[in-house]
Enzyme design. Sequence first.
Site, PDB file in Angstrom:
ATOM      1  N   SER A   1       0.844  -1.201   0.000  1.00  0.00           N
ATOM      2  CA  SER A   1       0.000   0.000   0.000  1.00  0.00           C
ATOM      3  C   SER A   1       0.875   1.245   0.000  1.00  0.00           C
ATOM      4  O   SER A   1       1.613   1.492   0.968  1.00  0.00           O
ATOM      5  CB  SER A   1      -0.892   0.013   1.247  1.00  0.00           C
ATOM      6  OG  SER A   1      -1.442   1.311   1.413  1.00  0.00           O
TER       7      SER A   1
ATOM      8  N   HIS B   1      -1.149  -1.359  -4.099  1.00  0.00           N
ATOM      9  CA  HIS B   1      -2.425  -1.024  -3.474  1.00  0.00           C
ATOM     10  C   HIS B   1      -2.524   0.488  -3.323  1.00  0.00           C
ATOM     11  O   HIS B   1      -1.636   1.123  -2.744  1.00  0.00           O
ATOM     12  CB  HIS B   1      -2.511  -1.719  -2.108  1.00  0.00           C
ATOM     13  CG  HIS B   1      -3.847  -1.658  -1.469  1.00  0.00           C
ATOM     14  ND1 HIS B   1      -4.907  -2.463  -1.848  1.00  0.00           N
ATOM     15  CD2 HIS B   1      -4.313  -0.874  -0.466  1.00  0.00           C
ATOM     16  CE1 HIS B   1      -5.958  -2.164  -1.095  1.00  0.00           C
ATOM     17  NE2 HIS B   1      -5.624  -1.221  -0.248  1.00  0.00           N
TER      18      HIS B   1
ATOM     19  N   ASP C   1      -4.716   3.462  -2.001  1.00  0.00           N
ATOM     20  CA  ASP C   1      -5.784   3.750  -1.026  1.00  0.00           C
ATOM     21  C   ASP C   1      -6.387   5.132  -1.231  1.00  0.00           C
ATOM     22  O   ASP C   1      -5.783   6.131  -0.857  1.00  0.00           O
ATOM     23  CB  ASP C   1      -5.216   3.673   0.394  1.00  0.00           C
ATOM     24  CG  ASP C   1      -5.087   2.264   0.868  1.00  0.00           C
ATOM     25  OD1 ASP C   1      -4.034   1.918   1.436  1.00  0.00           O
ATOM     26  OD2 ASP C   1      -6.041   1.499   0.676  1.00  0.00           O
TER      27      ASP C   1
ATOM     28  N   MET D   1      -9.040   7.858  -0.215  1.00  0.00           N
ATOM     29  CA  MET D   1      -9.884   8.203   0.931  1.00  0.00           C
ATOM     30  C   MET D   1     -10.502   9.580   0.701  1.00  0.00           C
ATOM     31  O   MET D   1      -9.810  10.522   0.319  1.00  0.00           O
ATOM     32  CB  MET D   1      -9.029   8.243   2.196  1.00  0.00           C
ATOM     33  CG  MET D   1      -8.357   6.923   2.500  1.00  0.00           C
ATOM     34  SD  MET D   1      -7.306   7.051   3.958  1.00  0.00           S
ATOM     35  CE  MET D   1      -6.588   5.419   3.954  1.00  0.00           C
TER      36      MET D   1
ATOM     37  N   HIS E   1      -8.262   0.827  -4.106  1.00  0.00           N
ATOM     38  CA  HIS E   1      -9.192   0.609  -2.991  1.00  0.00           C
ATOM     39  C   HIS E   1      -9.928   1.911  -2.736  1.00  0.00           C
ATOM     40  O   HIS E   1      -9.348   2.862  -2.172  1.00  0.00           O
ATOM     41  CB  HIS E   1      -8.370   0.171  -1.769  1.00  0.00           C
ATOM     42  CG  HIS E   1      -9.170  -0.028  -0.533  1.00  0.00           C
ATOM     43  ND1 HIS E   1      -8.579  -0.151   0.708  1.00  0.00           N
ATOM     44  CD2 HIS E   1     -10.505  -0.132  -0.319  1.00  0.00           C
ATOM     45  CE1 HIS E   1      -9.519  -0.330   1.630  1.00  0.00           C
ATOM     46  NE2 HIS E   1     -10.686  -0.324   1.023  1.00  0.00           N
TER      47      HIS E   1
ATOM     48  N   MET F   1     -12.095   3.990  -0.737  1.00  0.00           N
ATOM     49  CA  MET F   1     -12.772   4.238   0.542  1.00  0.00           C
ATOM     50  C   MET F   1     -13.513   5.558   0.367  1.00  0.00           C
ATOM     51  O   MET F   1     -13.142   6.604   0.926  1.00  0.00           O
ATOM     52  CB  MET F   1     -11.751   4.295   1.677  1.00  0.00           C
ATOM     53  CG  MET F   1     -11.179   2.930   1.994  1.00  0.00           C
ATOM     54  SD  MET F   1      -9.695   2.983   3.001  1.00  0.00           S
ATOM     55  CE  MET F   1      -8.469   3.221   1.706  1.00  0.00           C
TER      56      MET F   1
ATOM     57  N   MET G   1     -11.303  -5.975   5.519  1.00  0.00           N
ATOM     58  CA  MET G   1     -10.521  -4.962   6.245  1.00  0.00           C
ATOM     59  C   MET G   1     -10.180  -5.496   7.626  1.00  0.00           C
ATOM     60  O   MET G   1     -11.070  -5.941   8.359  1.00  0.00           O
ATOM     61  CB  MET G   1     -11.308  -3.658   6.366  1.00  0.00           C
ATOM     62  CG  MET G   1     -11.470  -2.897   5.072  1.00  0.00           C
ATOM     63  SD  MET G   1      -9.921  -2.547   4.238  1.00  0.00           S
ATOM     64  CE  MET G   1      -9.126  -1.471   5.440  1.00  0.00           C
TER      65      MET G   1
ATOM     66  N   GLY H   1      -9.092   3.988   6.906  1.00  0.00           N
ATOM     67  CA  GLY H   1      -8.887   5.436   7.024  1.00  0.00           C
ATOM     68  C   GLY H   1      -7.466   5.808   7.366  1.00  0.00           C
ATOM     69  O   GLY H   1      -7.018   6.907   7.051  1.00  0.00           O
TER      70      GLY H   1
ATOM     71  N   ASP I   1      -6.267  -6.329   4.501  1.00  0.00           N
ATOM     72  CA  ASP I   1      -5.697  -4.992   4.401  1.00  0.00           C
ATOM     73  C   ASP I   1      -5.762  -4.282   5.754  1.00  0.00           C
ATOM     74  O   ASP I   1      -6.843  -4.033   6.273  1.00  0.00           O
ATOM     75  CB  ASP I   1      -6.550  -4.243   3.374  1.00  0.00           C
ATOM     76  CG  ASP I   1      -6.115  -2.832   3.145  1.00  0.00           C
ATOM     77  OD1 ASP I   1      -6.806  -2.147   2.378  1.00  0.00           O
ATOM     78  OD2 ASP I   1      -5.100  -2.411   3.707  1.00  0.00           O
TER      79      ASP I   1
HETATM   80  C1  DX5 Z   1      -6.342   1.675   5.625  1.00  0.00           C
HETATM   81  C2  DX5 Z   1      -5.835   1.253   4.262  1.00  0.00           C
HETATM   82  C3  DX5 Z   1      -4.745   0.223   4.351  1.00  0.00           C
HETATM   83  C4  DX5 Z   1      -3.528   0.753   4.990  1.00  0.00           C
HETATM   84  C5  DX5 Z   1      -2.637  -0.404   5.343  1.00  0.00           C
HETATM   85  O1  DX5 Z   1      -7.585   2.282   5.475  1.00  0.00           O
HETATM   86  O2  DX5 Z   1      -6.870   0.673   3.526  1.00  0.00           O
HETATM   87  O3  DX5 Z   1      -4.389  -0.215   3.036  1.00  0.00           O
HETATM   88  O4  DX5 Z   1      -2.877   1.616   4.126  1.00  0.00           O
HETATM   89  O5  DX5 Z   1      -1.576   0.144   5.999  1.00  0.00           O
HETATM   90  P1  DX5 Z   1      -0.763  -0.682   7.061  1.00  0.00           P
HETATM   91  O6  DX5 Z   1      -0.284  -1.893   6.338  1.00  0.00           O
HETATM   92  O7  DX5 Z   1       0.323   0.280   7.432  1.00  0.00           O
HETATM   93  O8  DX5 Z   1      -1.694  -1.001   8.185  1.00  0.00           O
HETATM   94 ZN    ZN Z   2      -6.467  -0.311   1.446  1.00  0.00          ZN
END
Ligand code: DX5
Ligand code: ZN
Length: 227
Positions: free
Chosen positions: A7, A32, A34, A36, A65, A67, A136, A141, A180
């Site tokens: 990620s 990945h 992310d 948000m 992903h 969110m 998840m 977040g 994740d």
């Molecule tokens: C959180 C993200 C994850 C996060 C994972 O909302 O969806 O992908 O970036 O990060 P780590 O591996 O650092 O927990």
């Molecule tokens: Zn993610």
Amino acid sequence: MNWLSPSILAADFNRLGEQIRIVRDCGAHALHFDVMDGMFVPSISFGMPVLASIRKETDLLMDVHLMVREPIRYVDDFVKSGADLITVHYEACVNVMQTILAVREAGVKVGLSIRPETPVSVLRPFLDKVDLILIMSVDPGFGGQKLMEGTYDKLRELRAMMADTLGAAAGEGVPRVEVDGGINLDNVADILAAGADTIVAGSAVFRGDIADNTKKFLEILARDAAE
Ligand code: DX5
Ligand code: ZN
């Protein structure tokens, strides 16, 4: 085959291209991404322009992903920017099936994700409609959180539901199972054993020696696949 999908949320954005090249050269299977929106999740990360820049530089599978509230609004934009797979949240869609179909019609693979508090049972009607299920293991977040212990049972329950619904727990015609949040070199083998085959890791890859972290993850994923 197990996949590692680092990620980039945890990467250094001043050196993003260099760090993506490191994980790619070490053999990561995907990246990945992310997204948000500050509405579906409390934080805001990055969007289409960053994806488009990364797309120019890498042939890694872009595992996006979302969110994001009502993600159907952004499917075409993320496909145009270079997404290969778009995962939406069950909890964020006004109409989940309609959103899944919109991603398919846009010509990319589709994933469906549930938050930790959402039961696996809500996924049953969609198992034969998606390419990936994302469980998840933290409240979405933020990166750097601790993996929630209930994740293991959710994975086992999901695999049982897949066997019951699809006639197989894994293999042809069965979605990938991605996890994740909070995954590291100490818990990844247990997460795989519980039923995951696609691993997202942010902090555990991008903090410290990125190449060494990536190689260690890939060794564990390969060993698990060989068992
Ligand atoms: C959180 C993200 C994850 C996060 C994972 O909302 O969806 O992908 O970036 O990060 P780590 O591996 O650092 O927990
Ligand atoms: Zn993610």
